[in-house]
Design a protein around this motif. Structure first.
Motif, PDB file in Angstrom:
ATOM      1  N   ILE A  31     -52.840  11.325  10.292  1.00 57.99           N
ATOM      2  CA  ILE A  31     -52.557  12.393  11.245  1.00 57.99           C
ATOM      3  C   ILE A  31     -52.702  13.700  10.474  1.00 57.99           C
ATOM      4  O   ILE A  31     -51.974  13.928   9.498  1.00 57.99           O
ATOM      5  N   LEU A  32     -53.637  14.541  10.898  1.00 57.80           N
ATOM      6  CA  LEU A  32     -53.881  15.819  10.229  1.00 57.80           C
ATOM      7  C   LEU A  32     -53.246  16.941  11.036  1.00 57.80           C
ATOM      8  O   LEU A  32     -53.564  17.131  12.223  1.00 57.80           O
ATOM      9  N   ILE A  33     -52.340  17.667  10.391  1.00 60.56           N
ATOM     10  CA  ILE A  33     -51.624  18.769  11.025  1.00 60.56           C
ATOM     11  C   ILE A  33     -52.131  20.078  10.438  1.00 60.56           C
ATOM     12  O   ILE A  33     -52.100  20.274   9.226  1.00 60.56           O
ATOM     13  N   ASP A  34     -52.568  20.977  11.315  1.00 60.64           N
ATOM     14  CA  ASP A  34     -53.089  22.271  10.894  1.00 60.64           C
ATOM     15  C   ASP A  34     -51.993  23.323  10.987  1.00 60.64           C
ATOM     16  O   ASP A  34     -51.545  23.678  12.067  1.00 60.64           O
ATOM     17  N   ALA A  35     -51.572  23.830   9.838  1.00 64.63           N
ATOM     18  CA  ALA A  35     -50.534  24.858   9.783  1.00 64.63           C
ATOM     19  C   ALA A  35     -51.132  26.236   9.514  1.00 64.63           C
ATOM     20  O   ALA A  35     -50.460  27.117   8.972  1.00 64.63           O
ATOM     21  N   SER A  36     -52.383  26.428   9.911  1.00 64.26           N
ATOM     22  CA  SER A  36     -53.043  27.722   9.706  1.00 64.26           C
ATOM     23  C   SER A  36     -52.311  28.814  10.465  1.00 64.26           C
ATOM     24  O   SER A  36     -51.706  28.576  11.504  1.00 64.26           O
ATOM     25  N   VAL A  37     -52.425  30.038   9.931  1.00 67.14           N
ATOM     26  CA  VAL A  37     -51.754  31.164  10.557  1.00 67.14           C
ATOM     27  C   VAL A  37     -52.750  32.171  11.129  1.00 67.14           C
ATOM     28  O   VAL A  37     -52.735  32.463  12.310  1.00 67.14           O
ATOM     29  N   LEU A  38     -53.608  32.691  10.295  1.00 64.51           N
ATOM     30  CA  LEU A  38     -54.438  33.815  10.718  1.00 64.51           C
ATOM     31  C   LEU A  38     -55.890  33.464  11.012  1.00 64.51           C
ATOM     32  O   LEU A  38     -56.554  34.166  11.759  1.00 64.51           O
ATOM     33  N   GLY A  39     -56.387  32.390  10.442  1.00 63.60           N
ATOM     34  CA  GLY A  39     -57.793  32.063  10.628  1.00 63.60           C
ATOM     35  C   GLY A  39     -58.004  30.852  11.510  1.00 63.60           C
ATOM     36  O   GLY A  39     -57.062  30.206  11.954  1.00 63.60           O
ATOM     37  N   SER A  40     -59.276  30.554  11.749  1.00 63.94           N
ATOM     38  CA  SER A  40     -59.609  29.353  12.510  1.00 63.94           C
ATOM     39  C   SER A  40     -60.207  28.325  11.566  1.00 63.94           C
ATOM     40  O   SER A  40     -60.706  28.663  10.499  1.00 63.94           O
ATOM     41  N   SER A  41     -60.167  27.090  11.977  1.00 63.67           N
ATOM     42  CA  SER A  41     -60.606  25.995  11.127  1.00 63.67           C
ATOM     43  C   SER A  41     -61.975  25.486  11.533  1.00 63.67           C
ATOM     44  O   SER A  41     -62.260  25.362  12.723  1.00 63.67           O
ATOM     45  N   PRO A  42     -62.802  25.146  10.546  1.00 62.72           N
ATOM     46  CA  PRO A  42     -64.104  24.563  10.855  1.00 62.72           C
ATOM     47  C   PRO A  42     -64.026  23.071  11.196  1.00 62.72           C
ATOM     48  O   PRO A  42     -65.001  22.494  11.637  1.00 62.72           O
ATOM     49  N   ILE A  43     -62.867  22.446  10.978  1.00 64.10           N
ATOM     50  CA  ILE A  43     -62.708  21.025  11.281  1.00 64.10           C
ATOM     51  C   ILE A  43     -61.583  20.846  12.290  1.00 64.10           C
ATOM     52  O   ILE A  43     -60.732  21.713  12.449  1.00 64.10           O
ATOM     53  N   SER A  44     -61.571  19.708  12.941  1.00 64.75           N
ATOM     54  CA  SER A  44     -60.548  19.455  13.956  1.00 64.75           C
ATOM     55  C   SER A  44     -59.314  18.816  13.334  1.00 64.75           C
ATOM     56  O   SER A  44     -59.390  18.161  12.300  1.00 64.75           O
ATOM     57  N   ALA A  62     -47.832  35.324  18.851  1.00 63.40           N
ATOM     58  CA  ALA A  62     -46.846  36.303  18.390  1.00 63.40           C
ATOM     59  C   ALA A  62     -46.888  36.439  16.870  1.00 63.40           C
ATOM     60  O   ALA A  62     -46.810  37.548  16.334  1.00 63.40           O
ATOM     61  N   VAL A  63     -47.023  35.320  16.187  1.00 59.00           N
ATOM     62  CA  VAL A  63     -47.093  35.347  14.719  1.00 59.00           C
ATOM     63  C   VAL A  63     -48.384  36.018  14.273  1.00 59.00           C
ATOM     64  O   VAL A  63     -48.382  36.845  13.359  1.00 59.00           O
ATOM     65  N   GLN A  64     -49.487  35.700  14.928  1.00 61.52           N
ATOM     66  CA  GLN A  64     -50.768  36.302  14.571  1.00 61.52           C
ATOM     67  C   GLN A  64     -50.773  37.807  14.823  1.00 61.52           C
ATOM     68  O   GLN A  64     -51.391  38.561  14.077  1.00 61.52           O
ATOM     69  N   ALA A  65     -50.079  38.250  15.857  1.00 61.66           N
ATOM     70  CA  ALA A  65     -50.023  39.676  16.179  1.00 61.66           C
ATOM     71  C   ALA A  65     -49.369  40.473  15.058  1.00 61.66           C
ATOM     72  O   ALA A  65     -49.692  41.644  14.854  1.00 61.66           O
ATOM     73  N   GLN A  66     -48.461  39.840  14.307  1.00 61.00           N
ATOM     74  CA  GLN A  66     -47.806  40.515  13.184  1.00 61.00           C
ATOM     75  C   GLN A  66     -48.760  40.677  12.004  1.00 61.00           C
ATOM     76  O   GLN A  66     -48.544  41.530  11.147  1.00 61.00           O
ATOM     77  N   ASN A  67     -49.802  39.843  11.951  1.00 56.30           N
ATOM     78  CA  ASN A  67     -50.819  39.882  10.897  1.00 56.30           C
ATOM     79  C   ASN A  67     -50.192  39.903   9.498  1.00 56.30           C
ATOM     80  O   ASN A  67     -50.609  40.642   8.620  1.00 56.30           O
ATOM     81  N   ASN A  68     -49.163  39.081   9.321  1.00 53.80           N
ATOM     82  CA  ASN A  68     -48.458  39.018   8.039  1.00 53.80           C
ATOM     83  C   ASN A  68     -48.280  37.558   7.664  1.00 53.80           C
ATOM     84  O   ASN A  68     -47.380  36.875   8.154  1.00 53.80           O
ATOM     85  N   ARG A  69     -49.130  37.072   6.781  1.00 54.48           N
ATOM     86  CA  ARG A  69     -49.113  35.656   6.395  1.00 54.48           C
ATOM     87  C   ARG A  69     -47.764  35.269   5.773  1.00 54.48           C
ATOM     88  O   ARG A  69     -47.257  34.179   6.013  1.00 54.48           O
ATOM     89  N   GLY A  70     -47.175  36.135   4.974  1.00 52.63           N
ATOM     90  CA  GLY A  70     -45.883  35.851   4.346  1.00 52.63           C
ATOM     91  C   GLY A  70     -44.794  35.592   5.361  1.00 52.63           C
ATOM     92  O   GLY A  70     -44.024  34.649   5.246  1.00 52.63           O
ATOM     93  N   GLN A  71     -44.722  36.442   6.386  1.00 46.58           N
ATOM     94  CA  GLN A  71     -43.719  36.248   7.442  1.00 46.58           C
ATOM     95  C   GLN A  71     -44.004  34.966   8.209  1.00 46.58           C
ATOM     96  O   GLN A  71     -43.081  34.259   8.600  1.00 46.58           O
ATOM     97  N   ALA A  72     -45.253  34.678   8.434  1.00 50.23           N
ATOM     98  CA  ALA A  72     -45.627  33.480   9.184  1.00 50.23           C
ATOM     99  C   ALA A  72     -45.196  32.227   8.453  1.00 50.23           C
ATOM    100  O   ALA A  72     -44.739  31.258   9.062  1.00 50.23           O
ATOM    101  N   VAL A  73     -45.313  32.227   7.142  1.00 58.60           N
ATOM    102  CA  VAL A  73     -44.928  31.057   6.362  1.00 58.60           C
ATOM    103  C   VAL A  73     -43.419  30.829   6.436  1.00 58.60           C
ATOM    104  O   VAL A  73     -42.941  29.705   6.488  1.00 58.60           O
ATOM    105  N   GLU A  74     -42.684  31.932   6.482  1.00 58.39           N
ATOM    106  CA  GLU A  74     -41.216  31.810   6.629  1.00 58.39           C
ATOM    107  C   GLU A  74     -40.894  31.091   7.894  1.00 58.39           C
ATOM    108  O   GLU A  74     -40.030  30.301   8.023  1.00 58.39           O
TER     109      GLU A  74
END
Length: 74
Positions: A31-44, A62-74
């Motif tokens: 089971i592959l879980i994508d935890a990406s925040v700001l970009g899109s993935s080339p694979i499914s 909402a997380v992407q609108a903040q454009n802050n990867r550090g906050q998103a990881v929190e």
């Protein structure tokens, strides 16, 4: 029983796809879980970033609108 692989496919997609394929070649279910925040993935993935953030009680948009990867990881 499945092996769960979690990662940010927007930056490590090729590497995580390699891990998934290797495990599957050995007969494991993955089971592959994508935890990406700001970009899109080339694979499914089996579980999308939107589903990950929804499980955490926030929307991916909402997380992407903040454009802050550090906050998103929190």
């Amino acid at each position: 029983m499945a092996i769960v692989v979690i990662g940010t496919l927007d930056t490590k997609g090729a590497e995580l796809d390699f891990v998934r394929q290797t495990l599957q070649n050995y007969g494991h279910s993955v089971i592959l879980i994508d935890a990406s925040v700001l970009g899109s993935s080339p694979i499914s993935s089996d579980i999308s970033p939107a589903e990950v953030f929804a499980a955490a009680g926030v929307s991916l948009n909402a997380v992407q609108a903040q454009n802050n990867r550090g906050q998103a990881v929190e």
